[in-house]
Motif scaffolding. Structure first.
Motif, PDB file in Angstrom:
ATOM      1  N   LEU A  54      22.638   2.058  63.976  1.00 20.63           N
ATOM      2  CA  LEU A  54      22.070   3.068  64.798  1.00 20.63           C
ATOM      3  C   LEU A  54      20.800   3.005  65.634  1.00 20.63           C
ATOM      4  O   LEU A  54      20.808   3.014  66.705  1.00 20.63           O
ATOM      5  N   ASP A  55      19.896   2.206  64.804  1.00 23.87           N
ATOM      6  CA  ASP A  55      18.670   1.994  65.494  1.00 23.87           C
ATOM      7  C   ASP A  55      18.581   0.986  66.721  1.00 23.87           C
ATOM      8  O   ASP A  55      18.228   1.010  67.481  1.00 23.87           O
ATOM      9  N   ALA A  56      20.002   0.163  66.516  1.00 25.67           N
ATOM     10  CA  ALA A  56      20.028  -0.793  67.816  1.00 25.67           C
ATOM     11  C   ALA A  56      20.888  -0.168  68.772  1.00 25.67           C
ATOM     12  O   ALA A  56      21.473  -1.049  69.387  1.00 25.67           O
ATOM     13  N   GLY A  57      21.258   1.081  68.606  1.00 27.21           N
ATOM     14  CA  GLY A  57      21.997   1.734  69.478  1.00 27.21           C
ATOM     15  C   GLY A  57      23.435   1.717  69.288  1.00 27.21           C
ATOM     16  O   GLY A  57      24.283   1.949  70.524  1.00 27.21           O
ATOM     17  N   GLY A  58      23.943   1.022  67.994  1.00 30.91           N
ATOM     18  CA  GLY A  58      25.509   1.051  67.825  1.00 30.91           C
ATOM     19  C   GLY A  58      25.941   2.247  67.162  1.00 30.91           C
ATOM     20  O   GLY A  58      25.419   3.254  67.174  1.00 30.91           O
TER      21      GLY A  58
END
Length: 209
Positions: A7-11
């Motif tokens: 989630l932190d990587a935008g996934g």
């Protein structure tokens, strides 16, 4: 887990709970579950009201394998539930990778066991992507799916009438524990239909239009 980094990587990510949706926990992860629901999904094989217990997590693990196109085990002891997930992934024909570590590190002993059993060694983060099924390949496969090789004996032992999984295990030559795990993954992929009392009937996945 890997939900927060994803989630932190935008996934996107899918969280599979070992309890009912109204019993999600531990409490410190509730904010993470809300983030996952907004950028993916939070699912569970259990009805509302089911509390987490020692038996619920092993039953949950095949769902993780069924939802993933590949399985990467980063750390695992020899008694880790991650090994159950990896075995379910292998039964479904999913690629399995393991991250190696120090030979005397307890949290890498399970990874080394997986390598002994045929898992590939992951040497860099992007290595698994080269062999992971592509979206186009998954779409093509959905047009005419075939029963997973490892699960064929169990599927063939089933019939249109639900039968206890213990009977299916005997008919297919599988240990009952292996048959239970495999039946859950075949159910998730649409090859078996669950009935009350731990019984299963043969089914086929519906084609996407």
């Amino acid at each position: 887990g890997v939900a927060a980094p994803a989630l932190d990587a935008g996934g996107e990510t899918v969280v599979v709970l070992g309890a009912g949706l109204d019993r999600a926990g531990p409490a410190q992860h509730l904010a993470l579950f809300r983030r996952a629901a907004a950028r993916g999904a939070v699912v569970t094989p259990f009805p509302c009201g089911q509390r987490p217990a020692a038996w619920t997590f092993p039953r949950r693990n095949p769902w993780i394998a069924g939802l993933a196109s590949a399985c990467v085990v980063v750390q695992a002891s020899t008694r880790s539930g991650s090994l159950q997930t990896a075995r379910a992934a292998r039964a479904l024909g999913r690629p399995v990778w393991a991250v190696p570590g120090s030979m005397d590190a307890p949290l890498h002993a399970g990874c080394h066991l997986l390598v002994d059993q045929g898992a590939r060694i992951l040497t860099r983060p992007s290595a698994w992507a080269a062999d992971a099924p592509s979206p186009d390949a998954a779409e093509a496969a959905s047009a005419g799916p075939s029963v997973p090789t490892v699960g064929r004996a169990l599927w063939e032992a089933a019939s249109s009438e639900p039968r206890p999984v213990a009977e299916l295990a005997i008919a297919s030559g599988l240990a009952v524990g292996d048959a239970v795990a495999l039946a859950l993954t075949l159910e998730l992929d649409g090859w078996l239909r669950a009935a009350p009392g731990g019984r299963y009937a043969r089914a086929r996945p519906s084609r996407r239009e």
